[in-house]
Enzyme design. Structure first.
Site, PDB file in Angstrom:
ATOM      1  CB  THR A   1      -0.877  -0.006   1.319  1.00 58.75           C
ATOM      2  OG1 THR A   1      -1.821  -1.197   1.111  1.00 58.75           O
ATOM      3  CG2 THR A   1      -2.040   1.168   1.195  1.00 58.75           C
TER       4      THR A   1
ATOM      5  CB  CYS B   1      24.350   6.008   6.378  1.00 60.82           C
ATOM      6  SG  CYS B   1      24.677   6.643   4.726  1.00 60.82           S
TER       7      CYS B   1
END
Ligand code: PLP
Length: 381
Positions: free
Chosen positions: A237, A324
Site C-alpha cells: 500500500t 549513514c
C-alpha cells in the site's frame, strides 16, 4: 543566536507548502489508493498527481516513475533489479569507487554471490575517467551505475559521456541522482540513462519517499513481492502522505531550481573564498565540476570529526561526510578513492548549504570555522 544548519546533503527541512499538502492527504484523503470506492479513488488521484509532479522534475513520463521508500531503496531496486532480470552472458556490473553505500553495498553483495563487478577508479577530483568506462563496456555487462553528483564532495560525474560509452555495447545505465535532483537540472531524455534514483527528504520533502525512474521497456526483478502496486516493482500500500509531499517538493524544486542554485552557489563561493583566505592549510576537495551547494574542505593536521564537534558546540551543524557512515571512524571512501591518505581524508569537513541559508549565516559560519580551527590548532600546535 540561531544554530546554522549547513548539512543540507544529509537532509533538508520540510517546506511549509509540502507540509500543507501532506496535511490534506493525512486528514482528508486517507483512503487506500487500490480501493474502488470514492475514498480510495480520492487517494489514487493524489498519488497520480504526485507521480506527474515527480516525473516533471526529471523530464520523465509519469508511468516511468516507481515510488520507493527513499534513495537507498531506489538504488537497490536498480542494481539488484537489473541483476535479477539479467539473462545469458550479460550479467556483469560496473560502478564507481565513489558511489554511495546504497549502490556499493548491493554491488558488493552481488560480487559475494559470484558475479563479476568492476569498481571504476576516479581521478584526484573524484571524476570517473571516460577511457576507463569505455574499457569495461562489453557485451558481458548488464549495468553501469554511476552517480550524477557525489554526496561528500558534490563532484558531478560525466554521466552523459558514460551513457554514450555504455550504449555502444548495449549496456543499461543507472544514475544515483539523490544529491543532484533539485540542485542541477536533470532531463533523463537528454542524459540517456535507463534508470535514475532520487529522494524526497533531500529536496525539502518528507522522509520515507523516493523514486526510481525506469525507462519504458527496461526489465527489473522486484525486491519485494505481494501486490500489483507500482507495476508490481514495488508492491505494498502506497505511503500516500509522503508521496504527496514528495510530489509537492518536486514541483517547488522545479520552479525554484535556477534561482536557488544561483543564489546558493554565490553563498558557497563566498564561504570558500573566506575560509581559504583566512585559514592557512586549507584546501577544497572535488574540483571545479561540483554541485552549487557543497564545499568539502580539508584542514591540514586537524581531525574533521573534532572540527565538526567543535562547530556543533559553537552553533553550526556540519558533517564529515555521509550521515549513514558517521558512526564509524574510517575515513571517507570517496576521498580515499581520490588518492588521499587516510590522515588527509580524516581532516576534511563537508559544508552543504541550501534554500534557507542566508548571507548573514555564511559570514557567521566563516567566523565560527576560523574560531574552531584556531582553538584546535592552539590545543595541538
Ligand atoms: N545516494 C546518495 C548519493 C545519497 O547522498 C543518499 C543519502 O545521503 C542516498 C543515496 C540514500 O538516500 P535515502 O537517505 O533517501 O535513503
Amino acid at each position: 543566536m540561531n544554530t546554522i544548519y549547513a548539512d543540507y546533503n544529509a537532509t533538508t527541512p520540510l517546506d511549509p507548502e509540502v507540509r500543507a499538502a501532506m496535511n490534506e492527504a493525512l486528514d482528508v484523503s486517507f483512503g487506500n489508493p487500490s480501493s474502488i470506492h470514492q475514498a480510495g479513488q480520492a487517494a489514487r488521484r493524489l498519488v497520480d498527481r504526485a507521480r506527474a509532479q515527480v516525473a516533471g522534475l526529471i523530464g520523465a513520463a509519469p508511468d516511468e516513475i516507481v515510488f520507493t521508500s527513499g534513495g537507498t531503496e531506489a538504488d537497490n531496486l536498480a542494481v539488484l533489479g537489473v541483476a535479477g532480470a539479467a539473462t545469458g552472458e550479460r550479467r556483469g556490473m560496473v560502478t564507481s569507487a565513489v558511489e554511495h553505500k546504497a549502490v556499493l553495498d548491493p554491488c558488493a553483495y552481488l560480487q559475494e554471490q559470484g558475479r563479476a563487478v568492476t569498481f571504476l577508479p576516479v581521478d584526484g577530483d573524484g571524476r570517473v575517467e571516460i577511457a576507463a568506462a569505455e574499457g569495461v563496456a562489453t557485451s558481458d555487462v548488464a549495468l553501469f551505475s554511476v552517480m550524477l553528483a557525489n554526496n561528500d564532495t558534490g563532484t558531478l560525474q560525466p554521466v552523459a559521456e558514460i551513457v554514450h560509452a555504455a550504449q555502444a555495447c548495449g549496456v543499461l545505465v543507472h544514475s544515483d541522482a539523490v544529491q543532484a535532483a533539485g540542485k542541477v537540472p536533470i532531463d533523463v531524455k537528454k542524459l540517456g540513462v535507463s534508470l535514475l534514483s532520487f529522494s524526497s527528504h533531500k529536496i525539502h520533502g518528507p522522509k520515507g519517499a523516493g523514486a526510481l525512474f525506469v525507462r519504458y521497456g527496461v526489465r527489473l526483478a522486484p525486491l519485494v513481492r505481494g501486490g500489483r502496486q507500482e507495476r508490481t516493482l514495488r508492491p505494498g500500500t502506497e505511503n500516500v502522505p509522503a508521496i504527496v509531499g514528495f510530489g509537492k517538493a518536486c514541483d517547488l524544486a522545479r520552479a525554484r531550481l535556477e534561482a536557488d542554485a544561483r543564489r546558493v552557489a554565490e553563498l558557497r563561493d563566498h564561504f570558500e573564498k573566506q575560509v581559504l583566505a583566512r585559514i592557512p592549510g586549507t584546501r577544497v576537495n572535488g574540483g571545479d565540476h561540483r554541485l552549487p551547494n557543497t564545499s568539502n574542505i580539508a584542514f591540514d593536521r586537524l581531525d574533521g570529526e573534532a572540527i565538526t564537534i567543535n562547530l556543533d558546540m559553537l552553533g553550526i551543524a556540519v558533517s564529515t561526510g555521509a550521515a549513514c557512515n558517521s558512526a564509524d571512524k574510517t575515513p571517507s571512501h570517496v576521498l580515499v578513492a581520490m588518492g588521499q591518505s587516510a590522515a588527509c581524508a580524516r581532516s576534511s569537513v563537508r559544508f552543504s548549504f541550501g534554500r534557507d541559508t542566508t548571507d548573514e549565516e555564511i559570514d557567521r559560519a566563516v567566523n565560527l570555522v576560523v574560531s574552531a580551527v584556531k582553538l584546535l590548532r592552539e590545543a595541538r600546535p
